[in-house]
Scaffold this active site. Structure first.
Site, short mmCIF file in Angstrom:
data_model
loop_
_atom_site.label_atom_id
_atom_site.label_comp_id
_atom_site.label_asym_id
_atom_site.label_seq_id
_atom_site.Cartn_x
_atom_site.Cartn_y
_atom_site.Cartn_z
CE LYS A 39 19.98 120.90 1.63
NZ LYS A 39 19.44 120.29 0.40
CE1 TYR A 263 52.62 115.94 -0.43
CE2 TYR A 263 50.72 117.34 -0.04
CZ TYR A 263 51.58 116.35 0.38
OH TYR A 263 51.42 115.77 1.61
#
Length: 372
Positions: A39, A263
Site C-alpha cells: 500500500k 522563504y
C-alpha cells in the site's frame, strides 16, 4: 538501468534487497507465511515495481489499503492476490467479490452484504475476520464475537479464510501489547469452535522479531520488507535498505554576506557563501519539517547542510567547502550516507512518513527490474 541523466530527482530501488529481507524473516519465522505490504506506493518504493518483483516469492497476498490499489496489483499482471486490509464501504464490495480479492470483515452487516453479493455473482467470497484487540480502528469487539460465530456458518457464499488483528503500540508499550496478544488468542479460540482459519495473523513489522504469538501462522511485512525495522532485534543488522533517493544540483552561486536564503530568510549568510540549488523539495517528498533542523545531503563525497526553508521544488545547500560543484552533480538525499533514521529524527516523525512522502513525480528506478 534507465538513463537518469535528465532526472532532477529519482528513487533508486534495489529489489534484491527486498527479496533478501524476505529471506531474513523466513529464517526467523520458518512456520509463517509472509504478506508483503505494498500500500501507499509500497512505502514509497512504487507499487507496481515492487509487486512485480515479489510476485514469484511464494507469498499468498499483497497487502493494500484500497480497491484502487488492488486493481493496480491486478493490472500489473501479478498472480498474487491483493488483500484489502481495512474496512470497505458498501459500494466497493462488488469489485471485491467479482475479482475474488481478499477483504476484512468487521461486523455482521458486512457479512450479510458480502454473502448477498456472492449469491448474486455465484462466487465464494474470501474474507478474514478482523478483531479489535485494542487498536480502536476496525474489527469485532470482544462482545460481538459470539454473534459473528453464530452467523458466519449460516452464510453459505462466504469462505472465512482467516482471522487477524493489529498491534497498536508494539514498539512503545510491551505490557499492552501482551494484552493484545492474549485477546487475539482468546478470539481465535472462541471463533475456532464454529469455523477454521487457514491464516491467522497479528504481527506487522513492529512485532515480527520481538513477540511470539503461538496461534498465528502469517505475518504482515511493511517497513521490515524495505529495510526499516521499528524495534531493536539481532536480525536488524541483516536487513538491507532498498531505497536511495537522489537529486541533482541545478545551480551554483556565491551569495554575499548578510544575504537571506529561502522563504522568510530564516537563514542569513554570515560570510560570502557558495550555495548550490538542488532539484528536490516538499513537492517531491523532502519534508518541509526538515527546514532549519541541521538536515544535510551527501554531495561529491562530503556533507552539505541544507540552508533555510525547504521549498516545494528545491532546497539550497552550503557547498563553500567543496572545491568543485557544477550543475548536474548528484546529491544523495536519503540512503547509506544520509540514513532514514537521521531524517526521521530531524523531522520529528516516523520512518513511514519519511518514505511514503516520496511523491509520484519522482521516478522509481529498479536496479533489477523496470522503471515505474
Amino acid at each position: 538501468m534507465p538513463d537518469t541523466s535528465l532526472y532532477r530527482a529519482w528513487a533508486q530501488i534495489d529489489t534484491n534487497a527486498m527479496k533478501h529481507n524476505l529471506r531474513v524473516v523466513r529464517r526467523a519465522m520458518p512456520q509463517h507465511a509472509l504478506m508483503p505490504i505494498v500500500k501507499a506506493e509500497a512505502y514509497g518504493h512504487g507499487l507496481e515495481g515492487v509487486a512485480r518483483a515479489l510476485d514469484d516469492e511464494d507469498v499468498p497476498f499483497f497487502g493494500v489499503a484500497t480497491i484502487a490499489e488492488a486493481a493496480r496489483v491486478r493490472d500489473a499482471g501479478c498472480k498474487t492476490c491483493p488483500f484489502i486490509l481495512g474496512p470497505c464501504f458498501p459500494a466497493e464490495r462488488e469489485a471485491i467479490v467479482q475479482n475474488e480479492w481478499r477483504a476484512a470483515l468487521s461486523d455482521p452487516a458486512e457479512a450479510e452484504h458480502f454473502n448477498a453479493l456472492g449469491k448474486l455473482y455465484g462466487k465464494k467470497v474470501h474474507l478474514h475476520v478482523s478483531v479489535d484487540t485494542g487498536m480502536g480502528r476496525a474489527g469485532l469487539l470482544p462482545h460481538g464475537l459470539g454473534e459473528m460465530a453464530d452467523l458466519l456458518p449460516r452464510l453459505e457464499h462466504l469462505h472465512i479464510e482467516g482471522i487477524y488483528s493489529h498491534l497498536s503500540a508494539a514498539s512503545e508499550d510491551i505490557a499492552f501489547t501482551h494484552r493484545q496478544i492474549a485477546a487475539f488468542e482468546q478470539a481465535v479460540q472462541q471463533l475456532s469452535q464454529k469455523m477454521s482459519f487457514q491464516y491467522r495473523h497479528l504481527c506487522s513489522s513492529s512485532g515480527v522479531f520481538n513477540y511470539k504469538v503461538p496461534c498465528t501462522n502469517m505475518v504482515r511485512l511493511g517497513r521490515i520488507l524495505y529495510g526499516y525495522s521499528p524495534m531493536p532485534s539481532p536480525y536488524n543488522k541483516e536487513l538491507q535498505q532498498a531505497l536511495t533517493l537522489f537529486s541533482r544540483v541545478t545551480l551554483v552561486r556565491t551569495l554575499p554576506d548578510n544575504h537571506g536564503v529561502s522563504y522568510e530568510h530564516t537563514y542569513i549568510t554570515t560570510a560570502p557563501t557558495r550555495v548550490a540549488t538542488i532539484g528536490i523539495g516538499f513537492g517531491d517528498g523532502y519534508l518541509h519539517y526538515l527546514s532549519n533542523t541541521g538536515a544535510r545531503v551527501y554531495l561529491n563525497g562530503s556533507y552539505c547542510p541544507v540552508l533555510g526553508r525547504v521549498t516545494m521544488d528545491q532546497i539550497m545547500v552550503d557547498v563553500t567547502h567543496l572545491e568543485h560543484v557544477v550543475p548536474g552533480d548528484v546529491a544523495e538525499i536519503m540512503g547509506p550516507n544520509v540514513p532514514w533514521q537521521e531524517l526521521t529524527a530531524r523531522a520529528h516523525t516516523i520512518p513511514s512518513n519519511v518514505i511514503t512522502s516520496i511523491s509520484s513525480r519522482v521516478p522509481r528506478v529498479y536496479l533489477s527490474g523496470e522503471e515505474g
